[in-house]
Design a protein around this motif. Structure first.
Motif, PDB file in Angstrom:
ATOM      1  N   ASN A 308       0.631  -1.112   0.085  1.00  0.00           N
ATOM      2  CA  ASN A 308       0.093   0.029   0.155  1.00  0.00           C
ATOM      3  C   ASN A 308       0.823   1.337  -0.018  1.00  0.00           C
ATOM      4  O   ASN A 308       0.356   2.250  -0.590  1.00  0.00           O
ATOM      5  CB  ASN A 308      -1.046  -0.045   1.131  1.00  0.00           C
ATOM      6  CG  ASN A 308      -2.140  -1.086   1.130  1.00  0.00           C
ATOM      7  OD1 ASN A 308      -2.379  -1.536   0.140  1.00  0.00           O
ATOM      8  ND2 ASN A 308      -2.466  -1.477   2.318  1.00  0.00           N
ATOM      9  N   ILE A 309       2.168   1.235   0.649  1.00  0.00           N
ATOM     10  CA  ILE A 309       2.985   2.398   0.560  1.00  0.00           C
ATOM     11  C   ILE A 309       3.497   2.673  -0.696  1.00  0.00           C
ATOM     12  O   ILE A 309       3.407   3.945  -0.915  1.00  0.00           O
ATOM     13  CB  ILE A 309       4.126   2.218   1.835  1.00  0.00           C
ATOM     14  CG1 ILE A 309       3.576   2.274   3.105  1.00  0.00           C
ATOM     15  CG2 ILE A 309       5.100   3.177   1.538  1.00  0.00           C
ATOM     16  CD1 ILE A 309       4.514   1.915   4.258  1.00  0.00           C
ATOM     17  N   ALA A 310       3.971   1.496  -1.308  1.00  0.00           N
ATOM     18  CA  ALA A 310       4.500   1.834  -2.632  1.00  0.00           C
ATOM     19  C   ALA A 310       3.461   2.283  -3.567  1.00  0.00           C
ATOM     20  O   ALA A 310       3.716   3.020  -4.637  1.00  0.00           O
ATOM     21  CB  ALA A 310       5.107   0.497  -3.043  1.00  0.00           C
ATOM     22  N   LYS A 311       2.325   1.624  -3.491  1.00  0.00           N
ATOM     23  CA  LYS A 311       1.211   1.998  -4.665  1.00  0.00           C
ATOM     24  C   LYS A 311       0.898   3.522  -4.379  1.00  0.00           C
ATOM     25  O   LYS A 311       0.485   4.300  -5.438  1.00  0.00           O
ATOM     26  CB  LYS A 311       0.093   1.167  -4.327  1.00  0.00           C
ATOM     27  CG  LYS A 311      -1.210   1.403  -5.436  1.00  0.00           C
ATOM     28  CD  LYS A 311      -2.098   0.107  -5.377  1.00  0.00           C
ATOM     29  CE  LYS A 311      -3.284   0.606  -6.155  1.00  0.00           C
ATOM     30  NZ  LYS A 311      -4.401  -0.535  -6.028  1.00  0.00           N
ATOM     31  N   THR A 312       0.633   3.745  -3.191  1.00  0.00           N
ATOM     32  CA  THR A 312       0.089   5.268  -3.049  1.00  0.00           C
ATOM     33  C   THR A 312       1.176   6.435  -3.095  1.00  0.00           C
ATOM     34  O   THR A 312       0.792   7.184  -3.786  1.00  0.00           O
ATOM     35  CB  THR A 312      -0.497   5.195  -1.513  1.00  0.00           C
ATOM     36  OG1 THR A 312      -1.523   4.465  -1.319  1.00  0.00           O
ATOM     37  CG2 THR A 312      -0.808   6.866  -1.240  1.00  0.00           C
ATOM     38  N   THR A 313       2.265   5.919  -3.007  1.00  0.00           N
ATOM     39  CA  THR A 313       3.490   6.849  -3.135  1.00  0.00           C
ATOM     40  C   THR A 313       3.745   7.126  -4.575  1.00  0.00           C
ATOM     41  O   THR A 313       3.599   8.147  -5.099  1.00  0.00           O
ATOM     42  CB  THR A 313       4.820   6.489  -2.421  1.00  0.00           C
ATOM     43  OG1 THR A 313       4.709   6.237  -0.926  1.00  0.00           O
ATOM     44  CG2 THR A 313       6.077   7.307  -2.682  1.00  0.00           C
ATOM     45  N   LEU A 314       3.562   6.029  -5.119  1.00  0.00           N
ATOM     46  CA  LEU A 314       3.974   6.225  -6.850  1.00  0.00           C
ATOM     47  C   LEU A 314       2.619   6.927  -7.266  1.00  0.00           C
ATOM     48  O   LEU A 314       2.918   7.574  -8.455  1.00  0.00           O
ATOM     49  CB  LEU A 314       4.162   4.908  -7.549  1.00  0.00           C
ATOM     50  CG  LEU A 314       5.713   4.236  -7.177  1.00  0.00           C
ATOM     51  CD1 LEU A 314       5.806   2.709  -7.798  1.00  0.00           C
ATOM     52  CD2 LEU A 314       6.792   4.989  -7.116  1.00  0.00           C
ATOM     53  N   GLN A 315       1.517   6.552  -6.999  1.00  0.00           N
ATOM     54  CA  GLN A 315       0.152   7.144  -7.377  1.00  0.00           C
ATOM     55  C   GLN A 315       0.419   8.760  -7.055  1.00  0.00           C
ATOM     56  O   GLN A 315      -0.111   9.452  -8.058  1.00  0.00           O
ATOM     57  CB  GLN A 315      -0.967   6.550  -6.823  1.00  0.00           C
ATOM     58  CG  GLN A 315      -2.201   6.993  -7.555  1.00  0.00           C
ATOM     59  CD  GLN A 315      -2.357   6.758  -8.871  1.00  0.00           C
ATOM     60  OE1 GLN A 315      -2.118   5.564  -9.634  1.00  0.00           O
ATOM     61  NE2 GLN A 315      -2.460   7.503  -9.862  1.00  0.00           N
ATOM     62  N   ASN A 316       0.786   8.853  -6.323  1.00  0.00           N
ATOM     63  CA  ASN A 316       0.996  10.376  -5.595  1.00  0.00           C
ATOM     64  C   ASN A 316       1.609  11.137  -6.875  1.00  0.00           C
ATOM     65  O   ASN A 316       1.509  12.254  -7.213  1.00  0.00           O
ATOM     66  CB  ASN A 316       1.606  10.657  -4.350  1.00  0.00           C
ATOM     67  CG  ASN A 316       0.289  10.268  -3.278  1.00  0.00           C
ATOM     68  OD1 ASN A 316      -0.779  10.414  -3.474  1.00  0.00           O
ATOM     69  ND2 ASN A 316       1.109   9.970  -2.196  1.00  0.00           N
ATOM     70  N   ILE A 317       2.843  10.675  -6.986  1.00  0.00           N
ATOM     71  CA  ILE A 317       3.802  11.187  -8.146  1.00  0.00           C
ATOM     72  C   ILE A 317       3.282  11.147  -9.486  1.00  0.00           C
ATOM     73  O   ILE A 317       3.407  12.154 -10.301  1.00  0.00           O
ATOM     74  CB  ILE A 317       5.100  10.301  -8.033  1.00  0.00           C
ATOM     75  CG1 ILE A 317       5.752  10.716  -6.676  1.00  0.00           C
ATOM     76  CG2 ILE A 317       6.067  11.057  -9.118  1.00  0.00           C
ATOM     77  CD1 ILE A 317       7.067   9.692  -6.407  1.00  0.00           C
ATOM     78  N   GLN A 318       2.510  10.167  -9.988  1.00  0.00           N
ATOM     79  CA  GLN A 318       1.779  10.132 -10.938  1.00  0.00           C
ATOM     80  C   GLN A 318       0.932  11.097 -11.188  1.00  0.00           C
ATOM     81  O   GLN A 318       0.720  11.786 -12.081  1.00  0.00           O
ATOM     82  CB  GLN A 318       1.260   8.605 -11.364  1.00  0.00           C
ATOM     83  CG  GLN A 318       0.498   8.548 -12.545  1.00  0.00           C
ATOM     84  CD  GLN A 318       1.682   8.443 -13.706  1.00  0.00           C
ATOM     85  OE1 GLN A 318       2.557   7.428 -13.718  1.00  0.00           O
ATOM     86  NE2 GLN A 318       1.475   9.469 -14.415  1.00  0.00           N
ATOM     87  N   ASP A 319       0.111  11.345 -10.100  1.00  0.00           N
ATOM     88  CA  ASP A 319      -0.972  12.491 -10.164  1.00  0.00           C
ATOM     89  C   ASP A 319      -0.305  13.729 -10.480  1.00  0.00           C
ATOM     90  O   ASP A 319      -0.854  14.604 -11.000  1.00  0.00           O
ATOM     91  CB  ASP A 319      -1.646  12.296  -8.930  1.00  0.00           C
ATOM     92  CG  ASP A 319      -2.731  11.162  -8.919  1.00  0.00           C
ATOM     93  OD1 ASP A 319      -2.991  10.476 -10.003  1.00  0.00           O
ATOM     94  OD2 ASP A 319      -3.258  10.808  -7.816  1.00  0.00           O
ATOM     95  N   PHE A 320       0.794  14.002  -9.895  1.00  0.00           N
ATOM     96  CA  PHE A 320       1.483  15.102 -10.046  1.00  0.00           C
ATOM     97  C   PHE A 320       1.877  15.477 -11.371  1.00  0.00           C
ATOM     98  O   PHE A 320       1.703  16.465 -12.143  1.00  0.00           O
ATOM     99  CB  PHE A 320       2.702  15.347  -9.056  1.00  0.00           C
ATOM    100  CG  PHE A 320       3.690  16.574  -9.372  1.00  0.00           C
ATOM    101  CD1 PHE A 320       3.194  17.798  -8.663  1.00  0.00           C
ATOM    102  CD2 PHE A 320       4.628  16.502 -10.084  1.00  0.00           C
ATOM    103  CE1 PHE A 320       4.000  18.850  -9.060  1.00  0.00           C
ATOM    104  CE2 PHE A 320       5.584  17.510 -10.299  1.00  0.00           C
ATOM    105  CZ  PHE A 320       5.150  18.703  -9.567  1.00  0.00           C
ATOM    106  N   ALA A 321       2.585  14.297 -11.814  1.00  0.00           N
ATOM    107  CA  ALA A 321       2.868  14.212 -13.320  1.00  0.00           C
ATOM    108  C   ALA A 321       2.007  14.668 -14.182  1.00  0.00           C
ATOM    109  O   ALA A 321       1.963  15.210 -15.264  1.00  0.00           O
ATOM    110  CB  ALA A 321       3.775  13.048 -13.841  1.00  0.00           C
TER     111      ALA A 321
END
Length: 332
Positions: A308-321
């Motif tokens: 969950n940490i990995a998925k949310t962290t990378l999704q946060n960055i993807q949303d920014f991108a």
């Protein structure tokens, strides 16, 4: 938008988890073992995002350097953000976090500390391995009918409260923003801190670390507590004034303590220091007490939580991108 991410304070399990989840994102990831600070912030040159954990130092000096290096977003792979200077980051660099990676993991671990301390399981384990099967000194108490004081009633605390209520434990709660509906559903009572200190057999800390909660457990609050109270901290180390905790343990005002966090943990936690003398006298003292359990900030550490940490962290960055709303942004 392709993103290049520098990860700090990474362990093999972090890399395995993030690499697996990153298969769906395709980011370029650079892993570094040290936690971010002013001495290694130069490693963030030519990256778009920086990912940090609980022991990073993202103060104003580091934030300034991140901005100068062109970093656009600081992604915390944890819930807490007290180690980030949000004033320095405001309007200069986005800050995101993982607000709830596995509240069940932390709640269950908190209960494990309570049960282990109460029934002296850690002591029994060491005894029987040496062939000592005596029961002297191992007596605990029924948790049924006892009172647990829960400070902070966020997601983790609410799961813990439901577990405790299923065990017929009475619960007193303190929160700046009481949830009346939850209290009615679970049969708990919101109360003042003073009353919680006076009446609780077990006190468990689940509030964020803020200027108001720093050292919320201190000499004065300990003086108000029941004789033999158990204190559990799976939140942040600086919620407890450790000197005062040790004094309370020495005077037997505090019967036991379970600490998954420590106010000076960054020099020790997540590292193997078994072949080096522990030169932190306070930590060494805590480790010497058989009614204290210290663990290395591992309450979150389950397979589900890491995913969950990995998925949310990378999704946060993807949303920014992608220019999307940052639902987990931290602002002031």
């Amino acid at each position: 938008m392709s993103m290049k991410i520098a990860f700090f304070d990474t362990k093999p399990y972090d890399e395995a988890s993030f690499n697996k989840v990153n298969e769906a994102f395709g980011f370029e990831i650079l892993y570094y073992k040290g936690f971010l600070n002013k001495h290694n912030v130069a490693l963030t040159q030519d990256v778009d995002a920086v990912c940090i954990f609980v022991n990073a130092v993202a103060d104003a000096e580091v934030i300034d350097q991140l901005v100068a290096n062109g970093v656009k977003i600081l992604a915390l792979r944890c819930a807490g953000y007290n180690n980030v200077d949000l004033s320095a980051a405001k309007d200069r660099i986005k800050v995101v976090r993982v607000p709830a990676y596995s509240p069940h993991a932390v709640a269950e671990y908190t209960l494990a500390l309570m049960l282990t301390l109460n029934r002296k399981i850690h002591k029994a384990y060491n005894r029987t391995r040496e062939g000592n099967f005596a029961l002297d000194g191992l007596m605990g108490f029924d948790m049924q009918g006892k009172t647990a004081g829960i400070i902070g009633t966020g997601k983790i605390a609410k799961i813990l409260i439901r577990i405790l209520r299923s065990m017929d434990v009475n619960v007193l709660a303190y929160d700046l923003y009481p949830d009346a509906k939850f209290a009615e559903e679970t049969g708990i009572q919101y109360t003042s801190l003073d009353e919680l200190f006076r009446k609780s057999d077990i006190i468990s800390l689940h509030c964020p670390l803020t200027p108001d909660t720093e050292y919320i457990i201190n000499k004065d609050s300990i003086a108000k507590m029941k004789e033999g109270v158990m204190i559990i901290n799976t939140g942040r180390g600086k919620l407890i004034a450790t000197h005062d905790l040790i004094d309370g343990l020495k005077e037997k005002k505090i019967g036991s303590a379970g600490l998954d966090v420590y106010e000076e943990e960054s020099e020790y936690f997540y590292q193997d220091r078994s072949n080096i003398l522990i030169d932190d006298d306070i930590l060494a003292r805590l480790l010497s007490l058989n009614n204290v359990i210290v663990t290395s900030h591992q309450a979150f550490f389950t397979k589900e939580a890491l995913h969950n940490i990995a998925k949310t962290t990378l999704q946060n960055i993807q949303d920014f991108a992608d220019g999307k709303e940052l639902v987990n942004e931290v602002t002031i």
